[in-house]
Write an enzyme that holds these catalytic residues in place. Structure first.
Site, PDB file in Angstrom:
ATOM      1  N   SER A 156     -14.972  -8.472   1.528  1.00  0.00           N
ATOM      2  CA  SER A 156     -15.099  -9.518   0.516  1.00  0.00           C
ATOM      3  C   SER A 156     -15.230 -10.911   1.118  1.00  0.00           C
ATOM      4  CB  SER A 156     -13.897  -9.454  -0.425  1.00  0.00           C
ATOM      5  OG  SER A 156     -12.681  -9.577   0.292  1.00  0.00           O
ATOM      6  N   LYS A 194     -13.089  -1.768   9.678  1.00  0.00           N
ATOM      7  CA  LYS A 194     -12.999  -2.777   8.637  1.00  0.00           C
ATOM      8  C   LYS A 194     -12.104  -3.914   9.094  1.00  0.00           C
ATOM      9  CE  LYS A 194     -11.230  -3.241   4.008  1.00  0.00           C
ATOM     10  NZ  LYS A 194     -10.320  -2.667   3.069  1.00  0.00           N
ATOM     11  N   LYS A 225      -8.530  -0.131  10.384  1.00  0.00           N
ATOM     12  CA  LYS A 225      -8.490  -1.188   9.379  1.00  0.00           C
ATOM     13  C   LYS A 225      -7.519  -2.257   9.853  1.00  0.00           C
ATOM     14  CE  LYS A 225      -7.379  -2.113   4.558  1.00  0.00           C
ATOM     15  NZ  LYS A 225      -7.065  -1.510   3.255  1.00  0.00           N
ATOM     16  N   CYS A 232       0.813  -1.220   0.000  1.00  0.00           N
ATOM     17  CA  CYS A 232       0.000   0.000   0.000  1.00  0.00           C
ATOM     18  C   CYS A 232       0.846   1.269   0.000  1.00  0.00           C
ATOM     19  CB  CYS A 232      -0.952  -0.009   1.185  1.00  0.00           C
ATOM     20  SG  CYS A 232      -2.059  -1.435   1.171  1.00  0.00           S
TER      21      CYS A 232
END
Ligand code: PBG
Length: 322
Positions: free
Chosen positions: A273, A247, A194, A129
């Site tokens: 997902s 998340k 996250k 990232c």
């Protein structure tokens, strides 16, 4: 039996249950993720996520019309560029895949809220990232690129930018960068808490963003830590985040609740997902009722305190709820 308290009295009929229901899920609270790829007429199924596709910009626009028609107010866009490189230059190119998609969607469906995911992992050839120095993702040089990415999304017309990289200080830097370029009106939805989660597996197939070495535990949060999640949220608000996200969602409902109690800004949760794939896989096997499990999941996320739910179920749920 002489019972004073009989909670079942209020469960007897659907109308009674509806009347005393504490939590509601409506399409208004949902955000639908979409994956943009180069080309025209491309509609490539994501194997681990039945019903989810990589779409070229024309397909993204068509989906957005449908999503809008179903009463879902927002989409979040992810891009898979033509070429990946070490610095993820596709992420902040004026004619990048996201920038093209945002322009097309805003022109075709101006009322739809377009959120963009601000991160480099879909654009880097190593899948991390940020930029790599030594064996690590270098924080500050990455932040500089994220600012360029967020500004270029805003310039293309994004209504909200959503940094998901988990670098330190990126919200403040993005806020300053947006303001300096005339986008003081553009809100930041920060992926504040996250976690480094196994539940992102199917997304990495969809976004072609699996790290080519190592993992993301040096920047995403350690799953056991809930107090630290609240701290991350407070730091991001201090830096100017307008909304915060937790998340994943279902394995972290305690974190959603803790964040809800700690702050007054809108709280989003990402029903990721892997959470979607599990329901779809079990339903396809006839092991659970997929629609019921979907609605129960979304209700649970709302009950924990999320105002907004980012979910691949948004269209299916809106159809059932609408
Ligand atoms: C990173 C990003 C990820 C997801 C959203 N933004 C993946 C990751 O951190 O590896 C995951 C979403 C999902 O699993 O549905 N840009």
């Amino acid at each position: 039996m002489d019972l004073i308290h009989r909670p079942r009295r209020l469960r007897r009929t659907p109308a009674l249950r509806r009347m005393v229901r504490e939590t509601r899920v409506t399409p208004d609270q949902l955000v639908y993720p979409l994956f943009a790829v180069p080309g025209r007429g491309v509609k490539r199924p994501v194997g681990s996520m039945p019903g989810v596709f990589q779409l070229s910009v024309d397909g993204i626009v068509a989906e957005c019309k449908e999503v809008h028609g179903l009463g879902v107010p927002a989409v979040i866009l992810f891009g898979i560029p033509e070429h990946k490189d070490a610095e993820g230059t596709g992420a902040y190119a004026d004619d990048g895949i996201i920038q093209q998609a945002v322009r097309a969607v805003k022109e075709a469906v101006p009322d739809l809220v377009v959120v963009t995911d601000v991160c480099l992992c879909e654009y880097t050839d190593h899948g991390h990232c940020g930029v790599i120095q030594g064996n690590e993702v270098a924080n500050d040089p990455t932040v500089a690129l994220l600012v360029r990415e967020a500004v270029s999304h805003a310039r293309a017309g994004a209504d909200v930018v959503a940094p998901s990289d988990m670098m330190d200080g990126r919200v403040g830097a993005i806020r300053a960068g947006l303001d300096a370029e005339g986008f003081s009106h553009t809100p930041i939805l920060s992926y504040a808490a996250k976690f480094a989660s196994a539940f992102y597996g199917p997304f990495r197939e969809a976004a072609e963003s699996a790290p080519q070495f190592g993992d993301r535990r040096g920047y995403q949060m350690d799953p056991p830590n809930a107090r630290e999640a609240v701290r991350e949220v407070l730091l991001d608000l201090d830096e100017g985040a307008d909304m915060v996200m937790v998340k994943p969602a279902l394995p972290y409902l305690d974190v959603v609740r803790a964040v809800r109690e700690a702050v007054d800004v809108p709280v989003a949760a990402y029903n990721v997902s892997g959470e979607y794939a599990m329901v779809k896989a079990a339903a396809a096997n006839g092991w659970i009722d997929g629609d019921a499990a979907m609605l129960e999941s979304l209700t649970a996320i709302r009950r924990a305190g999320a105002d907004l739910v980012v979910t691949y179920f948004a269209k299916d749920a809106a159809r059932l709820l609408g």
